[in-house]
Design a protein around this motif. Structure first.
Motif, PDB file in Angstrom:
ATOM      1  N   TRP A   1       0.805  -1.226   0.000  1.00 44.51           N
ATOM      2  CA  TRP A   1       0.000   0.000   0.000  1.00 44.51           C
ATOM      3  C   TRP A   1       0.837   1.274   0.000  1.00 44.51           C
ATOM      4  O   TRP A   1       0.288   2.379  -0.024  1.00 44.51           O
ATOM      5  N   GLY A   2       2.162   1.090   0.092  1.00 40.33           N
ATOM      6  CA  GLY A   2       3.051   2.227  -0.035  1.00 40.33           C
ATOM      7  C   GLY A   2       2.956   3.226   1.101  1.00 40.33           C
ATOM      8  O   GLY A   2       2.389   2.948   2.163  1.00 40.33           O
ATOM      9  N   PHE A   3       3.537   4.408   0.849  1.00 43.87           N
ATOM     10  CA  PHE A   3       3.565   5.453   1.859  1.00 43.87           C
ATOM     11  C   PHE A   3       2.144   5.876   2.222  1.00 43.87           C
ATOM     12  O   PHE A   3       1.814   6.082   3.389  1.00 43.87           O
ATOM     13  N   LEU A   4       1.283   5.970   1.221  1.00 46.50           N
ATOM     14  CA  LEU A   4      -0.091   6.406   1.483  1.00 46.50           C
ATOM     15  C   LEU A   4      -0.795   5.440   2.433  1.00 46.50           C
ATOM     16  O   LEU A   4      -1.452   5.854   3.391  1.00 46.50           O
ATOM     17  N   GLY A   5      -0.623   4.149   2.159  1.00 55.58           N
ATOM     18  CA  GLY A   5      -1.247   3.148   3.028  1.00 55.58           C
ATOM     19  C   GLY A   5      -0.672   3.195   4.431  1.00 55.58           C
ATOM     20  O   GLY A   5      -1.409   3.116   5.420  1.00 55.58           O
ATOM     21  N   SER A   6       0.653   3.353   4.520  1.00 53.72           N
ATOM     22  CA  SER A   6       1.297   3.383   5.835  1.00 53.72           C
ATOM     23  C   SER A   6       0.780   4.567   6.646  1.00 53.72           C
ATOM     24  O   SER A   6       0.484   4.437   7.834  1.00 53.72           O
ATOM     25  N   VAL A   7       0.691   5.726   5.990  1.00 52.35           N
ATOM     26  CA  VAL A   7       0.210   6.916   6.697  1.00 52.35           C
ATOM     27  C   VAL A   7      -1.241   6.721   7.128  1.00 52.35           C
ATOM     28  O   VAL A   7      -1.640   7.129   8.227  1.00 52.35           O
ATOM     29  N   THR A   8      -2.023   6.060   6.276  1.00 55.16           N
ATOM     30  CA  THR A   8      -3.418   5.796   6.641  1.00 55.16           C
ATOM     31  C   THR A   8      -3.489   4.981   7.934  1.00 55.16           C
ATOM     32  O   THR A   8      -4.279   5.292   8.836  1.00 55.16           O
ATOM     33  N   VAL A   9      -2.646   3.940   8.027  1.00 55.45           N
ATOM     34  CA  VAL A   9      -2.670   3.103   9.227  1.00 55.45           C
ATOM     35  C   VAL A   9      -2.263   3.923  10.446  1.00 55.45           C
ATOM     36  O   VAL A   9      -2.924   3.886  11.489  1.00 55.45           O
ATOM     37  N   VAL A  10      -1.180   4.706  10.312  1.00 50.19           N
ATOM     38  CA  VAL A  10      -0.755   5.552  11.426  1.00 50.19           C
ATOM     39  C   VAL A  10      -1.889   6.511  11.796  1.00 50.19           C
ATOM     40  O   VAL A  10      -2.208   6.696  12.976  1.00 50.19           O
ATOM     41  N   GLY A  11      -2.520   7.063  10.771  1.00 56.94           N
ATOM     42  CA  GLY A  11      -3.630   7.988  11.006  1.00 56.94           C
ATOM     43  C   GLY A  11      -4.774   7.330  11.763  1.00 56.94           C
ATOM     44  O   GLY A  11      -5.340   7.918  12.692  1.00 56.94           O
ATOM     45  N   LEU A  12      -5.104   6.099  11.385  1.00 57.90           N
ATOM     46  CA  LEU A  12      -6.200   5.394  12.060  1.00 57.90           C
ATOM     47  C   LEU A  12      -5.890   5.208  13.541  1.00 57.90           C
ATOM     48  O   LEU A  12      -6.746   5.417  14.400  1.00 57.90           O
ATOM     49  N   TYR A  13      -4.652   4.807  13.842  1.00 57.15           N
ATOM     50  CA  TYR A  13      -4.279   4.625  15.244  1.00 57.15           C
ATOM     51  C   TYR A  13      -4.308   5.953  15.987  1.00 57.15           C
ATOM     52  O   TYR A  13      -4.792   6.040  17.114  1.00 57.15           O
ATOM     53  N   LEU A  14      -3.774   6.983  15.328  1.00 61.12           N
ATOM     54  CA  LEU A  14      -3.744   8.300  15.964  1.00 61.12           C
ATOM     55  C   LEU A  14      -5.175   8.738  16.296  1.00 61.12           C
ATOM     56  O   LEU A  14      -5.466   9.199  17.401  1.00 61.12           O
ATOM     57  N   PHE A  15      -6.039   8.549  15.330  1.00 57.28           N
ATOM     58  CA  PHE A  15      -7.443   8.907  15.509  1.00 57.28           C
ATOM     59  C   PHE A  15      -8.045   8.131  16.679  1.00 57.28           C
ATOM     60  O   PHE A  15      -8.684   8.710  17.577  1.00 57.28           O
ATOM     61  N   LEU A  16      -7.812   6.815  16.695  1.00 52.15           N
ATOM     62  CA  LEU A  16      -8.364   5.979  17.759  1.00 52.15           C
ATOM     63  C   LEU A  16      -7.830   6.430  19.121  1.00 52.15           C
ATOM     64  O   LEU A  16      -8.582   6.570  20.088  1.00 52.15           O
ATOM     65  N   LEU A  17      -6.520   6.670  19.204  1.00 48.55           N
ATOM     66  CA  LEU A  17      -5.915   7.042  20.485  1.00 48.55           C
ATOM     67  C   LEU A  17      -6.477   8.378  20.987  1.00 48.55           C
ATOM     68  O   LEU A  17      -6.825   8.519  22.168  1.00 48.55           O
ATOM     69  N   LEU A  18      -6.570   9.354  20.081  1.00 46.60           N
ATOM     70  CA  LEU A  18      -7.088  10.658  20.497  1.00 46.60           C
ATOM     71  C   LEU A  18      -8.549  10.546  20.892  1.00 46.60           C
ATOM     72  O   LEU A  18      -9.013  11.171  21.857  1.00 46.60           O
ATOM     73  N   ARG A  19      -9.296   9.753  20.164  1.00 50.33           N
ATOM     74  CA  ARG A  19     -10.703   9.525  20.492  1.00 50.33           C
ATOM     75  C   ARG A  19     -10.825   8.913  21.900  1.00 50.33           C
ATOM     76  O   ARG A  19     -11.667   9.331  22.692  1.00 50.33           O
ATOM     77  N   LEU A  20      -9.964   7.932  22.195  1.00 52.05           N
ATOM     78  CA  LEU A  20     -10.025   7.278  23.508  1.00 52.05           C
ATOM     79  C   LEU A  20      -9.644   8.252  24.621  1.00 52.05           C
ATOM     80  O   LEU A  20     -10.224   8.216  25.710  1.00 52.05           O
ATOM     81  N   ILE A  21      -8.704   9.151  24.353  1.00 54.46           N
ATOM     82  CA  ILE A  21      -8.351  10.150  25.357  1.00 54.46           C
ATOM     83  C   ILE A  21      -9.555  11.060  25.603  1.00 54.46           C
ATOM     84  O   ILE A  21      -9.895  11.385  26.752  1.00 54.46           O
ATOM     85  N   MET A  22     -10.203  11.417  24.505  1.00 51.23           N
ATOM     86  CA  MET A  22     -11.388  12.262  24.643  1.00 51.23           C
ATOM     87  C   MET A  22     -12.460  11.559  25.493  1.00 51.23           C
ATOM     88  O   MET A  22     -13.042  12.159  26.400  1.00 51.23           O
ATOM     89  N   LEU A  23     -12.681  10.288  25.200  1.00 52.60           N
ATOM     90  CA  LEU A  23     -13.657   9.523  25.987  1.00 52.60           C
ATOM     91  C   LEU A  23     -13.224   9.469  27.447  1.00 52.60           C
ATOM     92  O   LEU A  23     -14.035   9.652  28.355  1.00 52.60           O
ATOM     93  N   ALA A  24     -11.949   9.217  27.665  1.00 52.71           N
ATOM     94  CA  ALA A  24     -11.458   9.098  29.042  1.00 52.71           C
ATOM     95  C   ALA A  24     -11.689  10.396  29.797  1.00 52.71           C
ATOM     96  O   ALA A  24     -12.097  10.388  30.955  1.00 52.71           O
TER      97      ALA A  24
END
Ligand SMILES: [Zn+2]
Lengths: 474, 613
Positions: A378-401
């Motif tokens: 998936w190349g750089f675009l795919g890699s960034v997407t995965v990092v982005g998904l985790y970042l999104f999830l982590l920030l969302r969980l902090i918000m929930l917390a």
């Protein structure tokens, strides 16, 4: 039934969506990683992707159960769950199957089970329960010490397996303590100890110690902004250490450079103490204590490492930390992994078109090195997407917390964030050669039932707590 | 309950964002900026060529080369990279038919389209030379250099073991091995596989669509070097081993010779044997099947996988135990009237003391001695006394694996007291029930290696080192400390002197000495004959010996199957080996003996071999 309907309404849909996206992405990439023309069906149960499918289904069932169970269950049984998992961690040291010199897995016929993956949520629960009432006292040792003990117990047990990856993951719970009020100095000391530990094994100790002393003096200048203090302090230190060095070199001949540095530092400390006392220079005192502590720590790590460990144990640690290249171990894996990811370029080679991972030259490419397949296909675009998904999830969980009214839920939430973050950072970091290879899975993506279930339980308990955040004010 | 630390969340959020950015920057560098990792993926592919390390060599104790390597070439194919080519030319170059080409391609594709598999194993050097020139015409094919084992002399097959391809079940078990890898089987090759195999390396090349190598990938930065396996200095004396095998030709049986001071195995012969060169390369599987089908079982290593009743060679150890238990003294005499109860004996002077009894191999003497061991009033029952007797045998290494490097060595059999309790009743069994154990017959089994080890322990007057086949790993590499640990036997050394007197007399004594045939001119050999009962045919001839008497250099056990009484054949074989080892050559006086043994052929009169598994 009314209440359970409320629960389903209150549960955070965004987190669930992110969870599902990651799990399904993992499944498709496992398929790509172990793709085999003879077994084309993605549901083929003889292959890893087929098995992962079963585990995904089972983890969904597990998630539903967790959401149905009343939250009070977790308050009441936190300690029991933790105790049971600690017991399993002890048991695995005796009864576990020896795989490459580590006992981390129970094996019952075809089924394997890794207790450390479950111990993470158990530890998060107990930490939440323990700090629930006591968080205001996190500045006091009587609370810090037992909290640290709750974290260190599973950390030490996994270190004994040895499974360095899980040990590091348990240490990430200190982030939770920091959030709840533990002094940043303790937190920074902890981080410093970890960094110094690596550097002690990596660099010549003398240079390391000189480097730290230089940094300490620069910090002193930065804090005081007084050239006179800086030059006098440095002069005193250089004079004492110079004299000691000459004395040792020509007369005593038995101290050695490291002891010279330590003694000079202690002797200069007496001179500095006068200044600190006069000017009430607390910040200089702190810098001095940190400096002294670091030097003593480096010396003891070095001593323990070179005297207490046997040569083969040292070699194992060095290979595990990636300092020593084992032609077929970690160094090789990182090279192969970076070739795979790098060869993906900007847009990747396309799904199932990866050539590097198909050569089977990246070991553990469906577990610890699943990111290789993503990077290559998936190349750089795919890699960034995965990092982005985790970042999104982590920030969302902090918000929930942060929106929890119950302290228990917030602490547990930060536990989840710490664990997921550490896994995310170390796993991707090692695949791209940024972090030493300490094999831990990428949450939700990597192949394996124990890790998928462990993360599912970890996450969904929190989502369940969040869904009923209005019910209790524990 | 105000949360005064709420702002700390920004530190944590900041940390997470910074770390994510660092990851993204690093990805950008390796995936987009740097082209070390990136290739013009359109038509260039990487080829991983495994660098197989040369397997370690094996030397004998005097530095003579025993096993070395020769070059071989495997023709490899990556199905996904193959393209149009002249198949007729291809087949004629390799000397194969189109049907074979088709079949081999099919199996390669089944394994993997993108990973390399072996197309043709071990092609000859000429074929390789011819093929190398035309490589560009056959995309997807390349040659992988390998090494094969070669032997300086066609001997020692049993103790060397052999090398074969790792099979599928093993590959699944041990992640180190990949299809096509070699692995040591049996003997030194198996026991020291980890040391011998070395470490694989890998060279990465960039290859174009025509399979032409375009150069090293990333200037070789990603390559790993193969590390050669470590050499093994074996304990055997190659000349002695070869001589032993010559003496044993046309006979079945075995010889185990040990250096008592170290436990090092000087020679380990199992006959019939085979040329180790038969199990190398392409001819391996065919020859292996042939050897497996041979009724004389040449693959079977009698030296530690056959267990026989020890016969009279067991008398010295019963004498030792009796002395230590103080139920007899060296001067104790027993009469013999051509036998004792139902155990017969031959005619000799009577009564005899211990030394005379060993020299004459008197059955009556040892039956009476054994009764005293089992009926010792110090023990509450025969069972308890028997247990004590067995514990001495344990110390000598009987009834269990000795723990040499050979994983498949037999433990032999010394039954526990409960075995006889079941047969003869717990409190009712008597010494007489098991009296045949006195003369090494009945319910016991020992391997030739165990007997050689016992002889070494006697030669050392009460201790031994676990027999082992390797002296050192590489130059100066230490062997397992289990082989350098002294095993002390709880029998006083003074008792050994009495038994050794008897063994010296058996070889060098006057009238009645049973093993005079083994005597040498200026070396004092101490020995004991034995006859292992064989219910299926003629008895086996057994002899144990060590020499010289003082400061012994060699301890030996010889078994010649179906050769009758111990003195007839086993004793001269042992004597020749001892002379060869200590003197380097056979004296004129012993030449006729050597001739007699070399010409002896016992193979034809062989019934099926009795072995315990
Ligand atoms: Zn007699």
């Amino acid at each position: 039934m009314k209440r359970s309907i409320n629960i389903w309404q209150g549960i955070d849909k965004i987190s669930i969506l992110l969870f599902l996206v990651l799990v399904i992405m993992g499944w498709f990439n496992i398929y790509a990683a172990v793709y085999n023309e003879d077994h084309k069906g993605i549901f083929d149960l003889s292959q890893r992707y087929g098995k992962q499918f079963i585990w995904i289904l089972a983890s969904l069932v597990l998630a539903v159960f967790i959401v149905i169970i009343d939250t009070r269950f977790y308050f009441f049984f936190a300690w029991l769950i933790y105790g049971g998992l600690i017991f399993l961690l002890m048991l695995v040291l005796i009864l576990g199957k020896d795989i490459n010199g580590a006992r981390s897995w129970f094996e019952f016929g075809q089924v394997s089970f890794q207790p450390s993956e479950f111990a993470k949520f158990g530890t998060a629960l107990v930490l939440a329960d323990f700090l629930n009432k006591r968080r205001h006292e996190l500045t006091k040792l009587k609370v810090i010490i037992p909290s640290a003990a709750i974290i260190l117990l599973p950390a030490i047990l996994t270190a004994l397996q040895p499974d360095l990856g899980s040990t590091v993951v348990f240490f990430s719970f200190f982030v939770v303590l920091y959030r709840e009020g533990m002094s940043p100095f303790i937190f920074v000391s902890g981080l410093l100890m970890l960094v110094l530990f690596f550097f002690t094994l990596l660099i010549n100790d003398i240079y390391l110690e000189i480097g730290i002393i230089v940094i300490a003096f620069l910090l002193t200048w930065l804090v005081t902004r007084k050239w006179k203090v800086f030059v006098t302090g440095l002069g005193i230190f250089l004079f004492i250490s110079g004299a000691l060095y000459v004395l040792d070199h020509f007369v005593i001949n038995s101290l050695g450079n490291k002891l010279v540095i330590l003694l000079s530092l202690i002797l200069s400390g007496i001179a500095f103490a006068y200044y600190i006392y006069q000017k009430k220079a607390i910040s200089v005192l702190i810098i001095y204590l940190f400096l002294l502590g670091s030097i003593i720590y480096i010396d003891s790590v070095d001593y323990g490492y070179s005297h207490l460990l046997k040569p083969h144990q040292r070699e194992r640690v060095e290979i595990m930390l990636g300092f020593k290249s084992d032609p077929h171990g970690t160094g090789y894996n990182v090279n192969q992994s970076m070739i795979s990811i790098g060869s993906g370029g900007m847009t990747g080679k396309g799904y199932l078109q990866g050539t590097q991972t198909k050569f089977k030259f990246v070991p553990a490419q469906s577990t610890d090195f699943i990111f290789c397949t993503i990077g290559e296909e998936w190349g750089f675009l795919g890699s960034v997407t995965v990092v982005g998904l985790y970042l999104f999830l982590l920030l969302r969980l902090i918000m929930l917390a942060e929106r929890q009214r119950s302290v228990f839920s917030r602490i547990y939430g930060y536990g989840v964030v710490s664990i997921l973050f550490t896994h995310f950072f170390i796993n991707i970091g090692m695949a791209i050669g940024l972090v030493p290879v300490i094999g831990i899975p990428l949450p939700f993506l990597s192949y394996g039932g124990s890790s998928l279930w462990g993360f599912t339980i970890l996450l969904f308990i929190f989502l369940r707590l969040d869904a009923s955040r209005t019910e209790y004010l524990v | 309950m105000k949360d005064i630390y709420v702002n700390r969340k920004y530190v944590i959020i900041g940390l997470i964002i910074v770390v994510s950015l660092i990851l993204i920057i690093k990805m950008f560098v390796i995936q987009v900026v740097e082209d070390t990792y990136r290739m013009s993926a359109d038509n260039n592919v990487l080829r991983y060529v495994t660098q197989y390390p040369a397997r370690g060599l094996i030397y004998d104790r005097n530095g003579k080369l025993v096993v070395f390597n020769q070059a071989a070439y495997d023709l490899m194919v990556i199905p996904a990279q193959t393209g149009k080519m002249d198949t007729s030319l291809f087949c004629s170059d390799l000397g194969i038919t189109k049907a074979i080409l088709k079949e081999k391609m099919k199996s390669a594709v089944t394994y993997s389209r993108r990973a390399p598999s072996v197309f043709l194993k071990q092609i000859s050097a000429e074929t390789y030379a011819k093929f190398q020139e035309k490589m560009f015409m056959y995309p997807g094919f390349y040659v992988q250099p390998r090494t094969l084992r070669k032997y300086s002399r066609p001997v020692a097959a049993h103790l060397l073991g052999y090398v074969s391809e790792a099979d599928e079940s093993l590959i699944r078990q041990d992640p180190y091995y990949k299809p096509g890898d070699y692995i040591g089987k049996l003997g030194i090759e198996e026991a020291y596989e980890k040391e011998l195999r070395g470490t694989r390396g890998v060279k990465i090349f960039m290859v174009d669509v025509y399979s032409r190598i375009k150069g090293s990938y990333a200037e070789g930065d990603m390559d790993t070097l193969a590390v050669q396996g470590r050499d093994i200095i074996s304990a055997i004396d190659l000349d002695l081993q070869e001589y032993g095998e010559r003496l044993m030709q046309n006979k079945t049986g075995s010889i185990v010779a040990i250096e008592p001071g170290t436990g090092e195995i000087l020679a380990l012969v199992s006959s019939p044997n085979y040329d180790p060169g038969l199990l190398v390369g392409r001819i391996r599987s065919e020859n292996f099947t042939g050897l497996q089908a041979d009724t004389l079982l040449p693959l079977f290593n009698r030296a530690f996988m056959a267990s026989y009743p020890p016969g009279s060679t067991f008398k010295p150890i019963n004498g030792l135990i009796a002395l230590q238990e103080k139920v007899i003294y060296p001067s104790t005499r027993f009469g013999c009237d051509n036998g004792y109860l139902f155990v017969a004996c031959h005619s000799h002077s009577s009564p005899l003391d211990l030394e005379g009894a060993i020299m004459n191999s008197c059955n009556s003497y040892f039956c009476q001695t054994y009764r005293r061991i089992l009926e010792n009033p110090r023990y509450a029952s025969v069972s308890e006394a028997y247990g004590k007797w067995k514990s001495y045998l344990d110390e000598f290494g009987f009834g269990k694996k000795l723990g040499s490097e050979f994983v498949n060595e037999l433990p032999g059999l010394i039954p526990p007291p409960s075995y006889f309790e079941r047969f003869y009743g717990k409190n009712t069994w008597k010494a007489l029930n098991v009296i045949s154990l006195a003369i090494g017959q009945g319910e016991i089994g020992t391997t030739p290696m165990q007997m050689a080890n016992m002889t070494a322990a006697i030669a050392n007057r009460g201790y031994f080192y676990t027999p082992h086949i390797v002296k050192s790993i590489g130059s100066g590499g230490r062997i397992d400390s289990a082989f350098t640990t002294r095993h002390k036997i709880s029998i006083d050394s003074v008792n050994f002197e009495s038994v050794i007197n008897g063994m010296e007399a058996a070889v060098n004594g006057g009238a009645g000495a049973t093993a005079r045939i083994a005597a040498l001119q200026d070396i004092i050999v101490c020995g004991k004959t034995g006859t292992a009962e064989n219910p299926h045919g003629e008895d086996h001839s057994v002899f144990i010996a060590f020499a010289p008497r003082d400061n012994p250099k060699i301890a030996i056990a010889v078994y010649v199957e179906n050769a009758g009484f111990g003195a007839t054949y086993a004793a001269p074989v042992a004597s020749l080996i001892i002379e060869k080892y200590l003197k380097g050559e056979i004296s004129e006086a012993n030449k006729w003996q050597e001739q007699r043994i070399l010409e002896l052929n016992l193979i034809n009169k062989l019934p099926a071999i009795e072995t315990e598994h």
